[in-house]
Design a protein around this motif. Structure first.
Motif, PDB file in Angstrom:
ATOM      1  N   ALA A   8      44.749 -16.409 -11.095  1.00  0.00           N
ATOM      2  CA  ALA A   8      44.303 -15.139 -11.663  1.00  0.00           C
ATOM      3  C   ALA A   8      45.374 -14.079 -11.462  1.00  0.00           C
ATOM      4  O   ALA A   8      46.032 -14.025 -10.422  1.00  0.00           O
ATOM      5  CB  ALA A   8      42.998 -14.696 -11.005  1.00  0.00           C
ATOM      6  N   ASN A  12      42.801  -9.784 -12.489  1.00  0.00           N
ATOM      7  CA  ASN A  12      41.855 -10.912 -12.518  1.00  0.00           C
ATOM      8  C   ASN A  12      41.851 -11.678 -13.836  1.00  0.00           C
ATOM      9  O   ASN A  12      40.971 -12.504 -14.086  1.00  0.00           O
ATOM     10  CB  ASN A  12      40.431 -10.477 -12.143  1.00  0.00           C
ATOM     11  N   ALA A  13      42.836 -11.428 -14.704  1.00  0.00           N
ATOM     12  CA  ALA A  13      42.936 -12.159 -15.963  1.00  0.00           C
ATOM     13  C   ALA A  13      43.140 -13.646 -15.697  1.00  0.00           C
ATOM     14  O   ALA A  13      43.925 -14.029 -14.823  1.00  0.00           O
ATOM     15  CB  ALA A  13      44.090 -11.616 -16.801  1.00  0.00           C
ATOM     16  N   PHE A 125      38.116 -13.529 -17.307  1.00  0.00           N
ATOM     17  CA  PHE A 125      38.514 -12.961 -16.026  1.00  0.00           C
ATOM     18  C   PHE A 125      37.819 -13.674 -14.863  1.00  0.00           C
ATOM     19  O   PHE A 125      36.705 -14.167 -15.004  1.00  0.00           O
ATOM     20  CB  PHE A 125      38.161 -11.463 -15.972  1.00  0.00           C
TER      21      PHE A 125
END
Length: 160
Positions: A8, A12-13, A125
């Motif tokens: 991530a 938080n992608a 996410f």
């Protein structure tokens, strides 16, 4: 033990359009090393993002599609049902995607995160890690190099 494993970004992608946002060979190597020989739990879209099932792992796919039966996979309708398919006292890995991580967070004992030190535009996410509930026990930094376009860290969290 129930372990969530993910790469991530700082925001938080996880991915966009069912694709990863980066190529980090050492992250793939770590993923393979940790998950080989274990049950892996994933959503249908994550499973379909693979060119073929991952070798030396038992695939458990969570989907709401009643007529979904990919060869060689255990197909279930919920996280609870997925976890019931894992032999007792065996480590199992929740490998995504975003909705499955959301569902798995309540069940997880450990998080193995590759934190990619960049921000990305994404449509999927990883859930926010609540540091009141989780303690970081490992944080190993890896600078970018000729094989890795971004700095990243291998981080391990355990439930407090």
């Amino acid at each position: 033990m129930i372990i969530m494993i993910a790469a991530a970004a700082e925001n938080n992608a996880l991915g966009k359009d069912n694709n990863l946002l980066w190529h980090l060979p050492d992250d793939f190597k770590r993923f393979k090393q940790l998950t080989s020989g274990h049950h892996i739990i994933m959503g249908r879209k994550t499973f379909e993002s693979f060119p073929k099932p991952l070798p030396n792992r038992t695939h458990i796919v969570i989907t709401k599609q009643k007529d979904y039966h990919p060869e060689g996979c255990i197909v279930v309708g919920s996280m609870e049902e997925a976890l019931s398919k894992v032999p007792p006292n065996e480590d199992t890995y929740i490998i995504g995607g975003g909705q499955i991580y959301e569902l798995g967070m309540a069940f997880a004992d450990k998080l193995d995160i590759t934190k990619v030190h960049a921000r990305f535009e994404a449509d999927t996410f990883f859930p926010e890690i609540n540091l009141h509930l989780w303690k970081m026990t490992e944080n190993e930094f890896h600078p970018k190099d000729e094989r890795h376009q971004y700095d990243f860290s291998f981080q391990t969290f355990v439930r407090k």
